[in-house]
Structures are given as structure tokens and as C-alpha cells.
Design a protein around this motif. Structure first.
Motif, mmCIF file in Angstrom:
data_model
loop_
_atom_site.group_PDB
_atom_site.id
_atom_site.type_symbol
_atom_site.label_atom_id
_atom_site.label_comp_id
_atom_site.label_asym_id
_atom_site.label_seq_id
_atom_site.Cartn_x
_atom_site.Cartn_y
_atom_site.Cartn_z
ATOM 1 N N CYS A 106 7.053 0.217 -14.549
ATOM 2 C CA CYS A 106 6.649 -0.891 -15.421
ATOM 3 C C CYS A 106 5.228 -0.643 -15.895
ATOM 4 N N PHE A 107 5.049 -0.605 -17.209
ATOM 5 C CA PHE A 107 3.728 -0.383 -17.776
ATOM 6 C C PHE A 107 2.878 -1.653 -17.753
ATOM 7 N N GLY A 108 3.494 -2.783 -17.351
ATOM 8 C CA GLY A 108 2.735 -4.027 -17.254
ATOM 9 C C GLY A 108 2.127 -4.234 -15.885
ATOM 10 N N CYS A 109 2.974 -4.220 -14.838
ATOM 11 C CA CYS A 109 2.467 -4.479 -13.477
ATOM 12 C C CYS A 109 2.334 -3.206 -12.654
ATOM 13 N N HIS A 110 2.796 -2.061 -13.236
ATOM 14 C CA HIS A 110 2.629 -0.738 -12.628
ATOM 15 C C HIS A 110 3.471 -0.525 -11.368
ATOM 16 N N GLU A 111 4.528 -1.303 -11.198
ATOM 17 C CA GLU A 111 5.486 -1.012 -10.129
ATOM 18 C C GLU A 111 6.342 0.174 -10.562
ATOM 19 N N GLY A 112 6.697 1.049 -9.619
ATOM 20 C CA GLY A 112 7.517 2.199 -9.958
ATOM 21 C C GLY A 112 8.069 2.873 -8.731
ATOM 22 N N GLY A 113 9.038 3.771 -8.935
ATOM 23 C CA GLY A 113 9.623 4.496 -7.818
ATOM 24 C C GLY A 113 11.025 4.954 -8.126
ATOM 25 N N ASP A 114 11.753 5.356 -7.060
ATOM 26 C CA ASP A 114 13.128 5.804 -7.239
ATOM 27 C C ASP A 114 14.088 4.663 -6.966
ATOM 28 N N VAL A 115 15.376 4.965 -6.853
ATOM 29 C CA VAL A 115 16.384 3.914 -6.691
ATOM 30 C C VAL A 115 16.203 3.177 -5.364
ATOM 31 N N PHE A 116 15.785 3.899 -4.312
ATOM 32 C CA PHE A 116 15.542 3.242 -3.031
ATOM 33 C C PHE A 116 14.327 2.318 -3.124
ATOM 34 N N GLY A 117 13.294 2.786 -3.826
ATOM 35 C CA GLY A 117 12.104 1.958 -4.007
ATOM 36 C C GLY A 117 12.403 0.682 -4.774
ATOM 37 N N PHE A 118 13.288 0.775 -5.761
ATOM 38 C CA PHE A 118 13.653 -0.417 -6.529
ATOM 39 C C PHE A 118 14.319 -1.451 -5.622
ATOM 40 N N ILE A 119 15.281 -0.998 -4.808
ATOM 41 C CA ILE A 119 15.971 -1.924 -3.905
ATOM 42 C C ILE A 119 14.997 -2.510 -2.884
ATOM 43 N N GLN A 120 14.095 -1.671 -2.355
ATOM 44 C CA GLN A 120 13.106 -2.179 -1.413
ATOM 45 C C GLN A 120 12.276 -3.296 -2.030
ATOM 46 N N LYS A 121 11.838 -3.085 -3.260
ATOM 47 C CA LYS A 121 10.996 -4.078 -3.917
ATOM 48 C C LYS A 121 11.786 -5.327 -4.287
ATOM 49 N N TYR A 122 12.942 -5.124 -4.877
ATOM 50 C CA TYR A 122 13.706 -6.282 -5.373
ATOM 51 C C TYR A 122 14.298 -7.093 -4.226
ATOM 52 N N GLU A 123 14.834 -6.411 -3.213
ATOM 53 C CA GLU A 123 15.497 -7.095 -2.103
ATOM 54 C C GLU A 123 14.537 -7.416 -0.961
ATOM 55 N N ASN A 124 13.257 -7.000 -1.126
ATOM 56 C CA ASN A 124 12.257 -7.283 -0.100
ATOM 57 C C ASN A 124 12.692 -6.751 1.266
ATOM 58 N N CYS A 125 13.038 -5.462 1.322
ATOM 59 C CA CYS A 125 13.536 -4.873 2.550
ATOM 60 C C CYS A 125 12.875 -3.519 2.789
ATOM 61 N N GLY A 126 13.119 -2.940 3.952
ATOM 62 C CA GLY A 126 12.585 -1.638 4.277
ATOM 63 C C GLY A 126 13.461 -0.514 3.738
ATOM 64 N N PHE A 127 12.991 0.737 3.940
ATOM 65 C CA PHE A 127 13.715 1.887 3.410
ATOM 66 C C PHE A 127 15.104 2.017 4.034
ATOM 67 N N THR A 128 15.180 1.868 5.342
ATOM 68 C CA THR A 128 16.482 2.009 6.025
ATOM 69 C C THR A 128 17.491 1.011 5.486
ATOM 70 N N GLU A 129 17.043 -0.232 5.315
ATOM 71 C CA GLU A 129 17.952 -1.263 4.802
ATOM 72 C C GLU A 129 18.351 -0.971 3.363
ATOM 73 N N ALA A 130 17.433 -0.409 2.570
ATOM 74 C CA ALA A 130 17.765 -0.042 1.188
ATOM 75 C C ALA A 130 18.830 1.047 1.166
#
Length: 594
Positions: A60-84
């Protein structure tokens, strides 16, 4: 659980990032190989969130969040890597590798799986009992009496526990669950070797974890008896200090609004959600914990505490403030009038009044100041001193010098003390406690500043009158541009009314003041005005009309603001909204005369 690199790549390959992200956001356009959407992590109207299938990344060029598919799930679902990884493996139909777990871990996971199954089934059991059986009518009547509509009842899967001693236990044993599982889940108790239902004849609130899985229950009694609320015990899948009630329903709204509202009880959460306000959660019948604060901090910029303002509620608010301070969670405090809880308040006054209260929530120091003032008689020197003793250490702990300066001004104003005195006491205390904080010296006091402004305004008013009386070339524009109420005292208002109604006298005679009925003091003032030797300034719009009109509007604005604050303090929401509407109208007019 740890996963090998090959398994992680298998899960990644089974979950193309555009497909996964597309399940959460609506792509608005495609440019080349990139997809664009409005960011799910901050509020925006123009898409700045992009997904690149080729690179397997989002940014995101606005809030600068970024990453791969696991990172997206971690951020959106508010969970850790294992749970993602687990979520995405489930999505792709990929079985988790058994070989990654040891024998004890496999047993533990099997137990936990059964507990999730039994709790989920119990939620459906209680919900169906409420909606589909005759015995549930008493529970449904209670929910309706509390103002709940069917969508809220269904969304929270509210239920009713049969009043029989062991109805659920018998039914679940018949379904193949064991005695041990019923006890381990917290659904059953045991006495003299016999199982009986923990929840009987109660309205049921299912409690879900951050992944939306039912893990526990709260039950509200419908007849006389104690306890009024009964909760599940802690189990292998339920740790009440790490969860917030309603989190899975509120998370999306919390992220969008960047504010989480913290209330005390289950019914407060459901009642506020029932009115369409979704960013509300509650701690689970326990003191607020650091884990809960961190959960809020990961998804919201701030939390607003909206507890009851009785003694217990104030003490609970103080505990939240202390936990928030230690964990870095920013909090404000909303006070509800007349001892009302959030559910009762929003049912009585509506969502708009509730949102006004949340917007008007006080920061911690302002809240502490107001609470301390209420607890002391600030009409006495002893009361003022007591407030300073309690509040100044809190102010001196603030690291922002600008904030410290602002708070010292507020304290002086609320206590009706000389600002220099308050600053002097703060500096003395800071030196004694060896605090590294800058206390700005007292500048012009509020009274001195007000006196200076008043003198300038009075001078401008007199010059406007003199300009007209002495035949200034733009006097007609000036007479038309100002009204009597633009003058700050009876002298100016009386003279301007005479000039507008009777016209400018052809000749200025010594008895003009007497002829116009002025008091002796005002006649002397008029004489002094007319005897000034210098010519009054010209450019009437900039010199007279704009500053005097703006000053009058500023006075009106200040008066209405005080009315709004007073209405808010006494819980008069209608009066508060009316005053604030007038404040905004005056503010709009002021901008035209700036």
C-alpha cells in the motif's frame, strides 16, 4: 507448530496472492499485471493498495503495509505466522503434516480439536433451543425486552440453556462425547460422581477466539439468584485474559475507524452492535490485561473506555489506564451521564448521541483532572491544593513539552488560579523530584491578554464612531457594514443606534452627548473621543468592519462553547448537540470575517 520450507512453499503455491487478497478486498482496476484496490488497512477513497501476482507481494502506497500472502493473512486476521499458514493450508485443502508434531503434541492437538467441536456444537445447541423450542420462549422474550432484533441475536449466536439439571450432558453423551470432554470444555460440572449442566435456565453469550471459534460461554440468569452472570472456567482452549468479547464481530470496524471502544459487559457489546455501531468489545469478566491491551494496540490507534461511571466502573477505568500506560496503548475516556451503562444509553438516546460521546471522550489527564476536581471542594484553598498535589505529578510525567504547557493552562483555568502560580508550583515540584521536564515561564496571564484585547477592541469601536462623526469619506459604507450588536458596550451600541436611525448630525456641538441621552461618564468619553487630534484611519472594511464583526462572533463562539461544555458535563445530550450546531454555524461565519 513449526513447518518445513517445502510445506510452506506448497501452501504458498496453493494460494495465489491475487486470489487470496481478492477474497478480502474488491479490486477496482488492473494495470499490466498489477491489481489495485482501496487498502483494507486504512481508510481511503482512491486505490493505493496493489497486488503483484508475478512477485507474490502486496503493498500500500498510502500506509506502507506490504508483504507476501502469509503477511497479508497475518495482518488482516491479526494472527501469527503459524496460524496464517494453517488458515491458508485449510483454504487450499492441504493437510497439515503429521510428521511435524511429536506424539504429545499430536495428543494435545486432538484434545483441542474435540474441545473446539464440542463448544461449537454447544453454541448451536443453545441457539436452537432459543429459537426453535418452546422452552426457549422465556429467553427470547428477555432478549426482545432488552431491545435486541433478530439480526443481532443471530450474528452473536445468542442462546438459551434448558433449565433441566443435566439436559445438555445427556444429549451430548448420546452424541458420543465423553464425560472427560464435557468437564474439560467447562460445559459440565460433577458432584458425587454425577454430571450436571453448568448453564441452566440462563440466556447464553457464546465467546469466540480471535479466529472466530467458539471457546467458552457466559450465561445470564433470568430469575432471582446468584451469580447474575456465570462464565465458563478457563480451559485448554479458553484463556479469558487473552480475548475480548465481540472481537471477531468488531475487528473490521475497528480497523476502518482506527478506534476500539471498550465496555464492561456482554450485553453492552451486543446492545451497541444492535444499534449499528460495530467497533465495540468487552473484557471477559476479569480485570483488563496486558494481552488484551496488545490485541487492541495491533488493530487500533486508540481505545476509548466507556465503562459505567459508578465507583466500580471508575476503579476499573483506572486499572485500564494503568495497563494502557505500560503497554503503550493510547486511551481516552467517555463518560456516560446519570449512571447509565452503554446498552441503556444507546437504546435511550440512539447511535448518533453515542458517537457524539465517543468523539468527546477525554484524554487521560483531562479525565483525571475532572475526576479530582469532582472529589474536592475547589472553592477552597485546601481543595485547590489537593487537586494540584494529585494532578501535577501526572502532568510532569508527560514527555511532550507542548502537552505539558497545554495542561498547565487548563489546570489554571479550571481551578481559577493564576497561571503563573500553577507554573511556579509545577517547576518547584519538577526540581524537587528531579524530573527532566521544561516548564515554560508564565507569559501574559489570561486576564492581561483579555484586557489587552478589550482595549484594542474599544479603541477600534471609538475610532469607527469618530470616523462617522467627523465625516470620513466611506462613512456610509461603515454605517451599513456594522450593526449596534457589533459594539461591545452600551456606549458604542447607543451611539451607533443613534447614527443609524437619526443620521449623522450636520454639526458636532458640545451638548451632543446630552442631547442623545448619554450618562455623564459616557458624555465625557464622547468628548475625549472628539478631541483627538489625529485623523481616524481609513479603509473602513479592513480597519473597522472585519475586526469588530469578528470580535463579536468570537465572543458568541466562546459563549456557545461554554454552553456546550456545561451541557455535556450535566449529561444534556440534546442541549449539547444544539449548542455545537450553533458553534459550527458561528465558526463558519467567522471564517468569512478573518
Amino acid at each position: 507448530m513449526r513447518f518445513g520450507k517445502e510445506f510452506i512453499e506448497q501452501v504458498r503455491n496453493g494460494n495465489p496472492i491475487a486470489d487470496v487478497v481478492g477474497g478480502y478486498v474488491t479490486f477496482q482496476k488492473k494495470q499490466g499485471n498489477k491489481y489495485w484496490a482501496c487498502c483494507p488497512f486504512h481508510d481511503e477513497k482512491t486505490p493505493s493498495f496493489t497486488v503483484s501476482p508475478d512477485r507474490g507481494l502486496f503493498y500500500c502506497f498510502g500506509c506502507h503495509e506490504g508483504g507476501d500472502v502469509f503477511g497479508f493473512i497475518q495482518k488482516y486476521e491479526n494472527c501469527g505466522f503459524t496460524e496464517a499458514v494453517e488458515k491458508l493450508a485449510q483454504r487450499a485443502g492441504i493437510t497439515l503434516p503429521e510428521t511435524e508434531m511429536g506424539p504429545e503434541e499430536r495428543k494435545r492437538e486432538a484434545r483441542r480439536k474435540r474441545l473446539y467441536e464440542i463448544c461449537d456444537l454447544a453454541a448451536s445447541y443453545y441457539h436452537n433451543c432459543l429459537l426453535k423450542t418452546r422452552m426457549g420462549a422465556v429467553g427470547l422474550r428477555y432478549w426482545h425486552e432488552r431491545g435486541l432484533q433478530e439480526p443481532a441475536i443471530i450474528a452473536f449466536r445468542l442462546g438459551y440453556a434448558p433449565p433441566e439439571w443435566d439436559r445438555l450432558c445427556r444429549d451430548f453423551l448420546a452424541r458420543g462425547f465423553t464425560r472427560r470432554e464435557l468437564l474439560a470444555s467447562g460445559l459440565a460440572n460433577e458432584k458425587n460422581g454425577k454430571l450436571y449442566d453448568r448453564f441452566r435456565g440462563r440466556c447464553i453469550f457464546p465467546i469466540r477466539d480471535t479466529r472466530g471459534r467458539t471457546v467458552a460461554f457466559g450465561g445470564r440468569i433470568l430469575t432471582a439468584g446468584e451469580p447474575k452472570y456465570l462464565n465458563s472456567p478457563e480451559t485448554e482452549i479458553f484463556h479469558k485474559g487473552s480475548l475480548l468479547y465481540g472481537w471477531e464481530r468488531a475487528l473490521q470496524a475497528i480497523r476502518k475507524e482506527e478506534i476500539a471502544v471498550l465496555v464492561e459487559g456482554y450485553m453492552d457489546v451486543v446492545g451497541v452492535h444492535n444499534q449499528g455501531v460495530k467497533n465495540v468489545v468487552a473484557s471477559l469478566g476479569t480485570a483488563f490485561t496486558a494481552e488484551q491491551a496488545q490485541l487492541l494496540r495491533r488493530s487500533a490507534k486508540e481505545a476509548v473506555i466507556a465503562y459505567d461511571m459508578d465507583r466500580a466502573g471508575r476503579e476499573a477505568t483506572d486499572r485500564v489506564i494503568e495497563i494502557a500506560r505500560k503497554t503503550g496503548l493510547r486511551v481516552r475516556i467517555a463518560t456516560l451521564p446519570n449512571g447509565k451503562d452503554p446498552d441503556e444509553y444507546i437504546r435511550t438516546h440512539g447511535a448518533k448521541a453515542w458517537e457524539d460521546r465517543i468523539r468527546a471522550a477525554q484524554d487521560v489527564l483531562t479525565y483525571r483532572l475532572e475526576q479530582t476536581i469532582r472529589a474536592n471542594d475547589t472553592t477552597t484553598a485546601e481543595g485547590k491544593s489537593a487537586v494540584l498535589r494529585e494532578v501535577l505529578p501526572l502532568v510532569l510525567a508527560v514527555e511532550n513539552a507542548v502537552a505539558v504547557d497545554s495542561y498547565l493552562k487548563t489546570i489554571a483555568k479550571r481551578l481559577r488560579l493564576d497561571e503563573g502560580l500553577v507554573r511556579s508550583e509545577a517547576a518547584r515540584r519538577a526540581q524537587r523530584e528531579r524530573r527532566d521536564v521544561y516548564i515554560a515561564p508564565a507569559r501574559q496571564t489570561a486576564e492581561e491578554k483579555e484586557d489587552g484585547e478589550e482595549r484594542r477592541r474599544r479603541r477600534t469601536e471609538e475610532e469607527a464612531i469618530r470616523y462617522v462623526l467627523t465625516g470620513g469619506p466611506e462613512r456610509d459604507e461603515l454605517l451599513a457594514g456594522l450593526a449596534p450588536e457589533d459594539f461591545g458596550d452600551d456606549f458604542g451600541q447607543t451611539l451607533w443606534t443613534q447614527l443609524q436611525t437619526a443620521g449623522v448630525p450636520a454639526e458636532i456641538t458640545p451638548d451632543l452627548g446630552r442631547a442623545w441621552g448619554l450618562a455623564a461618564a459616557d458624555q465625557a468619553r464622547l468628548a475625549g473621543l472628539l478631541l483627538r487630534s489625529e485623523a481616524p484611519p481609513g479603509q473602513v472594511r479592513e480597519t473597522y468592519i472585519k475586526p469588530l464583526r469578528h470580535a463579536r462572533l468570537q465572543h458568541t463562539y466562546d459563549t456557545l462553547r461554554e454552553e456546550a461544555v456545561a451541557a455535556h458535563a450535566r449529561g444534556d445530550d440534546a442541549g449539547y448537540r444544539e449548542a455545537m450546531t450553533r458553534v459550527m454555524a458561528v465558526l463558519t461565519e467567522m471564517k468569512q470575517w478573518t
